[in-house]
Design a protein around this motif. Sequence first.
Motif, PDB file in Angstrom:
ATOM      1  N   PHE A  87      47.202  25.607  36.963  1.00 30.60           N
ATOM      2  CA  PHE A  87      47.680  25.527  35.585  1.00 30.60           C
ATOM      3  C   PHE A  87      49.046  24.843  35.586  1.00 30.60           C
ATOM      4  N   SER A  88      49.122  23.690  34.958  1.00 31.10           N
ATOM      5  CA  SER A  88      50.341  22.885  35.039  1.00 31.10           C
ATOM      6  C   SER A  88      51.528  23.545  34.356  1.00 31.10           C
ATOM      7  N   ASP A  89      51.291  24.423  33.381  1.00 32.62           N
ATOM      8  CA  ASP A  89      52.408  25.051  32.670  1.00 32.62           C
ATOM      9  C   ASP A  89      52.745  26.432  33.225  1.00 32.62           C
ATOM     10  N   PHE A  90      52.205  26.775  34.401  1.00 36.80           N
ATOM     11  CA  PHE A  90      52.558  28.011  35.087  1.00 36.80           C
ATOM     12  C   PHE A  90      53.594  27.713  36.166  1.00 36.80           C
ATOM     13  N   THR A  91      54.374  28.729  36.505  1.00 32.35           N
ATOM     14  CA  THR A  91      55.240  28.615  37.673  1.00 32.35           C
ATOM     15  C   THR A  91      54.430  28.944  38.927  1.00 32.35           C
ATOM     16  N   GLN A 104      33.918  47.322  46.609  1.00 36.31           N
ATOM     17  CA  GLN A 104      34.504  46.881  45.350  1.00 36.31           C
ATOM     18  C   GLN A 104      35.192  48.040  44.643  1.00 36.31           C
ATOM     19  N   PRO A 105      36.391  47.820  44.110  1.00 34.51           N
ATOM     20  CA  PRO A 105      37.081  48.891  43.382  1.00 34.51           C
ATOM     21  C   PRO A 105      36.279  49.329  42.166  1.00 34.51           C
ATOM     22  N   THR A 106      36.471  50.568  41.780  1.00 37.65           N
ATOM     23  CA  THR A 106      35.819  51.073  40.580  1.00 37.65           C
ATOM     24  C   THR A 106      36.309  50.291  39.362  1.00 37.65           C
ATOM     25  N   PHE A 107      35.381  49.916  38.511  1.00 33.63           N
ATOM     26  CA  PHE A 107      35.687  49.127  37.310  1.00 33.63           C
ATOM     27  C   PHE A 107      36.426  47.839  37.666  1.00 33.63           C
ATOM     28  N   ALA A 108      35.944  47.165  38.715  1.00 37.13           N
ATOM     29  CA  ALA A 108      36.589  45.916  39.140  1.00 37.13           C
ATOM     30  C   ALA A 108      36.528  44.859  38.048  1.00 37.13           C
ATOM     31  N   PHE A 109      35.462  44.872  37.248  1.00 29.70           N
ATOM     32  CA  PHE A 109      35.334  43.857  36.205  1.00 29.70           C
ATOM     33  C   PHE A 109      36.443  43.995  35.165  1.00 29.70           C
ATOM     34  N   ILE A 110      36.921  45.226  34.943  1.00 28.79           N
ATOM     35  CA  ILE A 110      38.026  45.417  33.996  1.00 28.79           C
ATOM     36  C   ILE A 110      39.295  44.779  34.541  1.00 28.79           C
ATOM     37  N   ASP A 111      39.526  44.923  35.850  1.00 28.85           N
ATOM     38  CA  ASP A 111      40.698  44.286  36.464  1.00 28.85           C
ATOM     39  C   ASP A 111      40.638  42.772  36.308  1.00 28.85           C
ATOM     40  N   ARG A 112      39.453  42.213  36.500  1.00 26.20           N
ATOM     41  CA  ARG A 112      39.329  40.756  36.383  1.00 26.20           C
ATOM     42  C   ARG A 112      39.521  40.296  34.940  1.00 26.20           C
ATOM     43  N   ILE A 113      38.978  41.051  33.988  1.00 29.29           N
ATOM     44  CA  ILE A 113      39.164  40.690  32.577  1.00 29.29           C
ATOM     45  C   ILE A 113      40.636  40.787  32.201  1.00 29.29           C
ATOM     46  N   ARG A 114      41.324  41.803  32.712  1.00 26.74           N
ATOM     47  CA  ARG A 114      42.763  41.921  32.451  1.00 26.74           C
ATOM     48  C   ARG A 114      43.520  40.731  33.023  1.00 26.74           C
ATOM     49  N   ALA A 115      43.123  40.315  34.219  1.00 29.02           N
ATOM     50  CA  ALA A 115      43.780  39.152  34.827  1.00 29.02           C
ATOM     51  C   ALA A 115      43.541  37.898  33.991  1.00 29.02           C
ATOM     52  N   LEU A 116      42.314  37.723  33.519  1.00 26.21           N
ATOM     53  CA  LEU A 116      42.003  36.564  32.680  1.00 26.21           C
ATOM     54  C   LEU A 116      42.778  36.619  31.368  1.00 26.21           C
ATOM     55  N   ASN A 117      42.862  37.808  30.770  1.00 24.27           N
ATOM     56  CA  ASN A 117      43.632  37.945  29.531  1.00 24.27           C
ATOM     57  C   ASN A 117      45.112  37.661  29.773  1.00 24.27           C
ATOM     58  N   TRP A 118      45.621  38.134  30.899  1.00 25.10           N
ATOM     59  CA  TRP A 118      47.026  37.860  31.234  1.00 25.10           C
ATOM     60  C   TRP A 118      47.252  36.359  31.368  1.00 25.10           C
ATOM     61  N   LYS A 119      46.309  35.684  31.996  1.00 25.82           N
ATOM     62  CA  LYS A 119      46.416  34.228  32.139  1.00 25.82           C
ATOM     63  C   LYS A 119      46.396  33.539  30.777  1.00 25.82           C
ATOM     64  N   ASN A 120      45.472  33.955  29.913  1.00 21.16           N
ATOM     65  CA  ASN A 120      45.372  33.331  28.591  1.00 21.16           C
ATOM     66  C   ASN A 120      46.630  33.560  27.759  1.00 21.16           C
ATOM     67  N   ILE A 121      47.126  34.791  27.774  1.00 19.96           N
ATOM     68  CA  ILE A 121      48.311  35.118  26.974  1.00 19.96           C
ATOM     69  C   ILE A 121      49.543  34.419  27.532  1.00 19.96           C
ATOM     70  N   THR A 122      49.639  34.338  28.860  1.00 21.29           N
ATOM     71  CA  THR A 122      50.767  33.616  29.465  1.00 21.29           C
ATOM     72  C   THR A 122      50.743  32.151  29.065  1.00 21.29           C
ATOM     73  N   GLY A 123      49.557  31.556  29.068  1.00 21.69           N
ATOM     74  CA  GLY A 123      49.446  30.167  28.634  1.00 21.69           C
ATOM     75  C   GLY A 123      49.827  29.990  27.181  1.00 21.69           C
ATOM     76  N   ILE A 124      49.463  30.964  26.342  1.00 21.85           N
ATOM     77  CA  ILE A 124      49.822  30.892  24.922  1.00 21.85           C
ATOM     78  C   ILE A 124      51.332  31.017  24.746  1.00 21.85           C
ATOM     79  N   ARG A 125      51.937  31.978  25.445  1.00 23.94           N
ATOM     80  CA  ARG A 125      53.389  32.167  25.328  1.00 23.94           C
ATOM     81  C   ARG A 125      54.159  30.958  25.849  1.00 23.94           C
TER      82      ARG A 125
END
Length: 714
Positions: free
Chosen positions: A136-140, A320-341
């Motif tokens: 992502f070019s706009d990430f550090t 695999q950690p319990t509820f691993a898919f939630i961790d991945r969705i959180r990571a994706l949301n963090w990426k999206n929100i960081t890009g928006i900010r």
Amino acid sequence: MDMVTISSDHNNNNNNNVVYENYGFYDENPATKTGHHNESKSNCSSKQIAVKIRNVFLNYGNHQVLKGINMNVPVKQIYGLLGPSGCGKTSLLRCVVGIRKPDSGQITVYGQQPGTPESGIPGPGLGYTPQEVALFSDFTIAETFEYFGKLFHMNKKNISKRTEQLIELLNLPEKDRYINNLSGGQKRRVSLAVALIHSPPLLILDEPTVGVDPVLRKNIWDYLRMLTEKMNLTIIITTQYIEEARSADLVSFMRNGQLMAEKNPTILMEQLQLSTLESVFLHLCQSDSIDKQQNVFDMTIVVSDDSLPVIESTINPFKQPTFAFIDRIRALNWKNITGIRRNLSMLIIQFLMPSFQCLLNFTCLGPDPYDIPVAILNMDSPPILSGLFINNLNNITFRLIEFDDYDEAIKHVQNGFVWALLSFQSNYTRIMQLIANDDYDNAMNDGNENLRLPQINLHLDTTNYVITNTIQKELWITFNQTMAMATELFADTNRVQQNPFNYDYVYGMKSPKMSEFMAPGLISMAIFFAAMALTAITLVLERKDGIFERTLVAGVKTFEFIISQISTQLLVLAVQVLLSIITMLYIIDIDNQGSVLIIYLITLIQGMCGMALGLVVSAFSKNESQALALAMASFLPVSIISGIFWPVEAMPKYMKPISYFGPQTYALEAMRSVMSRGWNLTYPLVIYGILTPSIWFIMLIISASIGFHLISFN
């Protein structure tokens, strides 16, 4: 720090172990967490196999891409997969990383089959860099490591520690530097570091040296050699530059989906008595063309002691950690929100764009035409009723131009200077007076045949439908007003022509406006298109840059990616809808008789349909041009048949069922009923307006999921 134990499965129960520090694997057995890098490294024989491929076939439709591939990748060595572009290297790697499933054959990575939960592939079981830099070019640098670290279930402490290690190991710039401010070589090293963030046992690089200068290519190979020595990594690298693979421990040559040889590069050159790998590859291609059935070289890797059998290294099953898919969705949301900010100016534009479109649409579309030039020829004498009629004409709608000559007036219509010619006959007032006094029949009996029934002659240019209707409507209104005023001039009002209708307005207003009809459609169209375009372009760019593929190899499922896109884009959409409704109801002041909350809900669901359609578009598009073409091809028909600009009742009979099947038609009808009639959720039409686009949203999401699964990597 979690540890992964890699052991050697052998008939003699050899217990030699290789221990990797890996944040992505969770080994709860303390007995396996013994030893360290230096001790285990000496116990790992080069004949141990990390990746084993047996008789793999893969087809893309009728095209056979892989034809019986057999390959052995030793542990802790660099394996160079060589061949020209299009020979099947990338397709083979996609099978290894678990995002493609071969049609037949077997692939194991440390004893586990990719795609199974125990393998951790896709996921933390390997590190992967696609052909593109895929950053992502706009990430550090730090944000980039944090995002991928979260995908691999690493906590902040381990991510921070690993970031410092990789910056020092790969000589990266400071972690607060933005990716778009880095040089090409620095970006390549950051991309490599991303693949190493979770300390995987296997690293796969798909043509990392394409498009870089020779100095940078040499540096990349130097870094790879260092990684095998310091981190006990097994590395698979593909390249089109045959000669640079001299640095590999083992190379294989691929052509037309087949492996022609697999040996140490130095031994290959010695056996063929050739000085370059380019010459070796040319010789193999020529031999393969002469006799495709001839085995030029055996397909067994060269080991230090041929008396020892080849054995396959295995790894502790991934837990695999319990509820691993939630961790991945959180990571994706963090990426999206960081890009928006990171792009606040673009965020503001996204917020205001639908509102601006609504403002522009409401300002330019829907209002009645005004200042329409109309020619007037009044030959009435005395001009009592005709003058009264002319004075009653709406001076906002019409701009009257008086003429004394008929030919000159009609020529203005023919030349397009005016839209209509309104002419009164010479005795218009007199005849109207005779009719009112019941003297018209007597005058005709006395032989006054020139006393024709009173008429207002209208010569009209009907090439503009809206202007024509406006002129006719205003003339009818003016005539009724004039006849009502004429009652004061004539004694017997029953003989004067009057409007025979007595209006009772159940819903709406006395003088309905086109803008009131178009308002729900215009706001729905603006929200629908904004959501569709934003989602489609964002995902297409991620696919084009290789980020989407890298995310999938990190273990993200397509449905997780879709959920994250919906959840973050929904925040933007909610603000867009709110601002658009404020613009429509409180700035433009469109009349509303119903619940603003219901209007908001219907509009929001319309935006969600647009978002889902954008996901479908991105699933079937490989670049921005295809996305734009497909978006227009899907958006325009949906908007046209939904009744945004013209009532559905005016459509041909065969089009009406198609229109009501669409995602917008019932929603627009429901919104109009809420705004103009004040209807609420007790009316079936309003319920249909909510349920229909909701069903379409679900169907489009399912279509997008299928599209990403079946088409994205063909």
